[in-house]
Design an enzyme around this catalytic site. Structure first.
Site, short mmCIF file in Angstrom:
data_model
loop_
_atom_site.label_atom_id
_atom_site.label_comp_id
_atom_site.label_asym_id
_atom_site.label_seq_id
_atom_site.Cartn_x
_atom_site.Cartn_y
_atom_site.Cartn_z
N ASN A 9 1.09 -0.89 -0.03
CA ASN A 9 -0.01 -0.03 -0.12
C ASN A 9 0.73 1.08 0.41
O ASN A 9 1.65 1.47 0.79
CB ASN A 9 -0.64 0.08 1.81
CG ASN A 9 -1.77 1.14 1.71
OD1 ASN A 9 -1.81 2.20 0.70
ND2 ASN A 9 -2.06 1.36 2.60
N LYS A 11 0.15 4.26 -0.19
CA LYS A 11 -0.62 5.48 0.62
C LYS A 11 0.06 6.99 -0.15
O LYS A 11 -0.28 6.80 -1.46
CB LYS A 11 0.44 5.62 1.79
CG LYS A 11 0.05 4.36 2.47
CD LYS A 11 0.02 4.17 4.21
CE LYS A 11 -0.09 3.23 5.14
NZ LYS A 11 0.08 3.55 6.21
N HIS A 94 -9.63 0.15 5.13
CA HIS A 94 -7.92 0.75 5.91
C HIS A 94 -7.98 1.36 7.38
O HIS A 94 -8.92 2.76 7.49
CB HIS A 94 -6.77 1.46 5.36
CG HIS A 94 -5.74 1.44 5.62
ND1 HIS A 94 -5.13 2.18 6.78
CD2 HIS A 94 -4.42 0.47 5.65
CE1 HIS A 94 -3.79 2.43 6.20
NE2 HIS A 94 -3.56 0.91 6.45
N GLU A 96 -6.54 3.99 8.32
CA GLU A 96 -6.52 5.53 7.85
C GLU A 96 -8.13 5.84 7.53
O GLU A 96 -8.00 6.92 8.00
CB GLU A 96 -5.75 5.81 7.54
CG GLU A 96 -4.04 5.22 7.99
CD GLU A 96 -3.11 5.48 6.74
OE1 GLU A 96 -3.05 4.97 5.84
OE2 GLU A 96 -2.02 4.97 8.00
N GLU A 164 -5.04 -5.51 10.54
CA GLU A 164 -3.67 -4.56 10.56
C GLU A 164 -3.55 -4.08 12.40
O GLU A 164 -4.62 -2.73 12.30
CB GLU A 164 -4.05 -3.53 9.86
CG GLU A 164 -3.62 -3.95 8.63
CD GLU A 164 -3.05 -3.46 7.24
OE1 GLU A 164 -1.76 -3.24 6.77
OE2 GLU A 164 -3.84 -2.40 7.14
N GLY A 170 2.96 1.49 10.70
CA GLY A 170 3.76 3.08 10.86
C GLY A 170 4.16 3.74 12.06
O GLY A 170 5.38 4.33 12.13
N SER A 210 4.17 -2.49 10.65
CA SER A 210 5.37 -2.63 10.06
C SER A 210 6.13 -4.05 10.40
O SER A 210 7.53 -4.17 10.71
CB SER A 210 6.04 -2.16 11.81
OG SER A 210 5.07 -0.70 12.14
#
Ligand code: PEP
Length: 249
Positions: A9, A11, A94, A96, A164, A170, A210
């Site tokens: 991904n 992003k 996701h 985010e 996730e 991240g 990560s």
């Protein structure tokens, strides 16, 4: 030998020229891989990367999609537009999108159904926040996201689930292989209850958070970890290729 599914991904990274160069190098270096690989560049680079990937075994993915086929939805990208440029997979739900853009399970579910109706594959992302983990709510949150994300979905052959944990995205902190496996097992059991054991056994469950070359093999060694959804480490050939080829290094 087990075949894994590794997705990248990208992003909100890469200009068209940068995306094209990265895709070209991945196409070269992953030409011989036996694993399933997908890359999801930003929308602006999809058409160019689609051309670069022609004749390659790497699938083209989108990072999101609008909930309607077309119409008055300023700023959205439709499933028809994605298909038009060769996208075959879409990442939905996701964290985010959930946390920054307020996407609900209901909205994500509508997108999942629309994507499936148009023949796309879906990667449905689920995962708990740190507060939810500390409150002992991991299984409850993840099961709820899976069940509501797939509400009304009859057939899950084109669904991949990515677990996730939000606190691992991240941050450099990955879930331990055992912790990831335990949640993946709960996800598989949830799918078995709804769709039967054969569907649950066939389901690909990716881990994301990560993932890097150093921890990929340990995660992938777990019974219920069938692949990875990679963020930061998918942005260079030097880190993404060793993750995809984790069993060759
Ligand atoms: C992601 O955002 O899907 C992700 C897993 O990111 P990272 O690998 O950077 O943690």
């Amino acid at each position: 030998m087990r075949r894994y599914y590794i997705a990248g991904n990208w992003k909100m990274h890469k200009t068209i020229a940068e995306a094209s160069e990265l895709a070209r190098r991945l196409k070269d270096q992953l030409a011989g891989t036996r694993h399933k690989v997908m890359i999801a560049p930003p929308f602006t680079a999809l058409a160019t990367v689609s051309q670069v990937l022609e004749g390659s075994n790497i699938l083209l993915g989108a990072q999101n999609m609008g909930q309607a086929e077309q119409g008055a939805h300023t700023g959205e990208i439709s499933v028809l537009m994605l298909k038009d440029i060769g996208v075959s997979v879409v990442i939905l739900g996701h964290s985010e999108r959930r946390l920054i853009y307020g996407e609900t399970n209901e909205l994500i579910n509508a997108k999942v159904k629309l994507a499936l109706a148009h023949g796309l594959e879906v990667i449905l992302c689920v995962g708990e926040t740190l507060a939810q983990r500390e409150a002992g709510q991991v299984d409850q949150v993840v099961v709820d996201q899976v069940e509501r994300g797939l509400s009304g979905v009859q057939e899950i052959g084109r669904i991949t689930i990515a677990y996730e944990p939000v606190w691992a995205i991240g941050t450099g902190k990955n879930a331990s292989p055992a912790d990831a496996d335990a949640v993946h097992k709960v996800i598989r059991q949830t799918i078995a209850r709804r769709y039967g054991q054969a569907a649950a056994d066939a389901l690909i469950i990716q881990y994301g958070g990560s993932v890097k070359p150093e921890n990929a093999a340990g995660l992938m060694a777990m019974e219920n970890v069938d692949g990875a959804l990679v963020g930061g480490a998918c942005l260079t050939v030097d880190s993404f290729v060793p993750i995809v080829e984790f069993d060759r290094h």
